[in-house]
Design a protein around this motif. Sequence first.
Motif, short mmCIF file in Angstrom:
data_model
loop_
_atom_site.label_atom_id
_atom_site.label_comp_id
_atom_site.label_asym_id
_atom_site.label_seq_id
_atom_site.Cartn_x
_atom_site.Cartn_y
_atom_site.Cartn_z
N ASN A 40 0.84 -1.19 0.00
CA ASN A 40 0.00 0.00 0.00
C ASN A 40 0.88 1.24 0.00
O ASN A 40 2.12 1.14 0.09
CB ASN A 40 -0.95 0.00 1.21
CG ASN A 40 -0.21 -0.22 2.52
OD1 ASN A 40 0.76 0.46 2.81
ND2 ASN A 40 -0.68 -1.19 3.31
N GLU A 41 0.25 2.39 -0.08
CA GLU A 41 1.00 3.64 -0.16
C GLU A 41 1.84 3.88 1.09
O GLU A 41 2.97 4.36 1.01
CB GLU A 41 0.03 4.82 -0.37
CG GLU A 41 0.73 6.16 -0.52
CD GLU A 41 -0.24 7.29 -0.82
OE1 GLU A 41 0.22 8.45 -0.85
OE2 GLU A 41 -1.44 7.02 -1.02
N ASN A 122 2.00 -1.72 -8.97
CA ASN A 122 0.83 -2.39 -8.41
C ASN A 122 -0.08 -1.43 -7.66
O ASN A 122 -1.26 -1.73 -7.42
CB ASN A 122 1.26 -3.51 -7.46
CG ASN A 122 2.01 -4.63 -8.18
OD1 ASN A 122 1.87 -4.79 -9.40
ND2 ASN A 122 2.80 -5.39 -7.44
N LEU A 123 0.47 -0.28 -7.27
CA LEU A 123 -0.31 0.70 -6.50
C LEU A 123 -0.85 1.84 -7.35
O LEU A 123 -1.51 2.75 -6.83
CB LEU A 123 0.56 1.28 -5.38
CG LEU A 123 1.23 0.30 -4.42
CD1 LEU A 123 2.03 1.06 -3.37
CD2 LEU A 123 0.21 -0.61 -3.77
N THR A 125 -3.20 2.27 -9.48
CA THR A 125 -4.65 2.53 -9.54
C THR A 125 -5.24 2.89 -8.18
O THR A 125 -6.33 3.46 -8.11
CB THR A 125 -5.39 1.29 -10.09
OG1 THR A 125 -5.09 0.17 -9.26
CG2 THR A 125 -4.96 1.01 -11.53
N SER A 126 -4.52 2.57 -7.10
CA SER A 126 -5.06 2.85 -5.76
C SER A 126 -4.54 4.15 -5.18
O SER A 126 -4.99 4.57 -4.11
CB SER A 126 -4.72 1.69 -4.81
OG SER A 126 -3.32 1.55 -4.67
N MET A 127 -3.61 4.78 -5.86
CA MET A 127 -3.03 6.02 -5.36
C MET A 127 -3.46 7.21 -6.22
O MET A 127 -3.75 7.04 -7.41
CB MET A 127 -1.49 5.95 -5.37
CG MET A 127 -0.88 5.04 -4.32
SD MET A 127 0.94 5.03 -4.42
CE MET A 127 1.33 6.76 -4.05
N ASP A 128 -3.49 8.37 -5.61
CA ASP A 128 -3.68 9.59 -6.36
C ASP A 128 -2.55 9.69 -7.38
O ASP A 128 -1.39 9.41 -7.07
CB ASP A 128 -3.63 10.79 -5.41
CG ASP A 128 -3.55 12.11 -6.12
OD1 ASP A 128 -4.58 12.57 -6.63
OD2 ASP A 128 -2.44 12.68 -6.18
N TYR A 132 1.48 9.24 -6.72
CA TYR A 132 2.17 8.08 -7.30
C TYR A 132 3.38 8.53 -8.12
O TYR A 132 4.48 7.99 -7.98
CB TYR A 132 1.20 7.29 -8.18
CG TYR A 132 1.86 6.17 -8.95
CD1 TYR A 132 2.11 4.95 -8.35
CD2 TYR A 132 2.23 6.35 -10.28
CE1 TYR A 132 2.73 3.91 -9.05
CE2 TYR A 132 2.85 5.33 -10.99
CZ TYR A 132 3.10 4.12 -10.38
OH TYR A 132 3.71 3.11 -11.08
#
Length: 585
Positions: A40-41, A122-123, A125-128, A132
């Motif tokens: 995760n971030e 991998n992150l 799409t889940s991060m701003d 990113y």
Amino acid sequence: MIKTIKHFTISSLLYGLLFTSCDLDRLPMEGPSTGNFPANEQEAILGLNGAYQSISTLDAASTPIWHVMDNITDVGYARPGNNYTSPITSSVTTDNALATKPWQYHYRTIARVHLVLDNLSNLETSMDEGSYLQLAAELRFVRAYCYSQLIELYGNVPLLRHAVGLDNADVPRTPKAEIQQFILDEMSEIAEHLPINQSAYGHVRASRIAAYMLKARVALYAKRYAVAAEAAKKGLEYAEGIHDLTSFNATIDVAGKDHRAGEPDVSNIFGHEGYANSAEWIWVAEYSIAAGNTHNRQYYGASRLGKGVCYWGPTQNFIDSFQALDGLPIDESPLYDAQRPFENRDPRLDLYCVRPASRFMGYQFQPQTEHRTVFNYWPVNNGSSSEPSSVTNTDATNAYRSFSGYLWRKHLDLNDFNSTSVSGESELNVGIFRLAELFLIYAEAKIEANELDGSVYSAINKIRQRAHMPPLTEGLTQQQLRSALRYERKIELANDGLRWYDLRRWGIATDVMNGYLYLNRAGNGWSTNTLQYIDENHNPVYNHNEATKHFTTQTVIYKENKDEYWPIPASEMDANKQLIQNPGY
């Protein structure tokens, strides 16, 4: 005591707990199986912070590497010993600790970058998107910085763009020019994804200005002057209104005077106060006692009376390089008097160096044995008395007093005096990039490109005027401007760790580092004919027979086609059969 806010304490501690036993610390070019890290971030940021902290772990004699390198050149001298005498006598071996640690530590940092960077997509799409891109850019910046150091120290080195493991660790060396281009391309791609300013993090994290500065420095060292000038100009444009040269404090008025006048102090730039408040710093290596990341620079650099061991100090060669107040070298200036050699000199002599009859760490500094006692100004400093007391002068009698006769004032902080001792720790930060160097990168690139416009004079004069030195005369030739630029780099950037590289890239190491360094451990005076002249690179040339009546010497040897680079560590040669050793080792 003034302390910079320490920004990475918690994350650095967590990172240390997560990765202390990692294979990263066992084999410098080997990375662990990245698995699902970062998930995760938050984990990605922990990894980034760990990479930043890893940069700061490279040291020698418990001193950050940046404050070691000048002491194996003509401007500084270390206590004699294999690790520091061998680099100046062309006798470095493949297991010399100083010469091998940068390889190991920089590749360790690169591996930590890859631990995060390889799976960062991998992150996505889940991060701003902005967060990113910034995170990726900072990781790539750290990696590029490490390579910029490796190629200058070792020449061709393996270029790793991703983590390698035990099954694919045999990687051949990549040509230096190819890595230089890699760094330039990386900075071009990432710079605009970085914040212009990272002051919220104490300039510990890389900014857009830092990226352009790294690009400019690498291009300058590669002799790609147009690229260097353009990148430096871009960095300076972004720095406008954010970074500025910090004026020396009122103690500049003490320069050239003796201990009774006061103690010169540059902590508002190079001390705790400076790292907390100075706008000059662009990128900083952070140290934190809470995070277990400290050094002992104060102890190794301070005088004996100042609770130190006098490990490092300027040479007589460097002291004689400082111009007189009229801007002329001392062999030409009517202001210079060999009987009173420290008067009427560039104030940076006293602001950056400690010389006889000055005050340092609260004490009168006198390396001469006839001064059996000296003044202790601490009763005055702490308000317990209006007069100094008298103490035995261990700076003249201790067997391990200063070996050069001088000490560095720059990068020590009087506020650390009460905690600096044999068991002391310092969390004084170390500046890696500052605005003064960026000005000088820009000026040098323009000079070498023979673009001698007003911006060149302006860049150099900003630094000279800060030091209360006269501006350059207008209408100088390219050679005259080159000489002026080299003076400013030698003086202003002293003990910042850049002289080793300058000597090599300018092609003057063969002359400067063959012959003798002159040392004045006894604090002797000297005659007017000791110095023959100051050359065009602002290096003093001595009448050796006369000089040895006053000074001791250290023979220095520099062999072409060998000493341009250090050897690849023997352990790396054993582990990676693709590596070919540098010439001469």
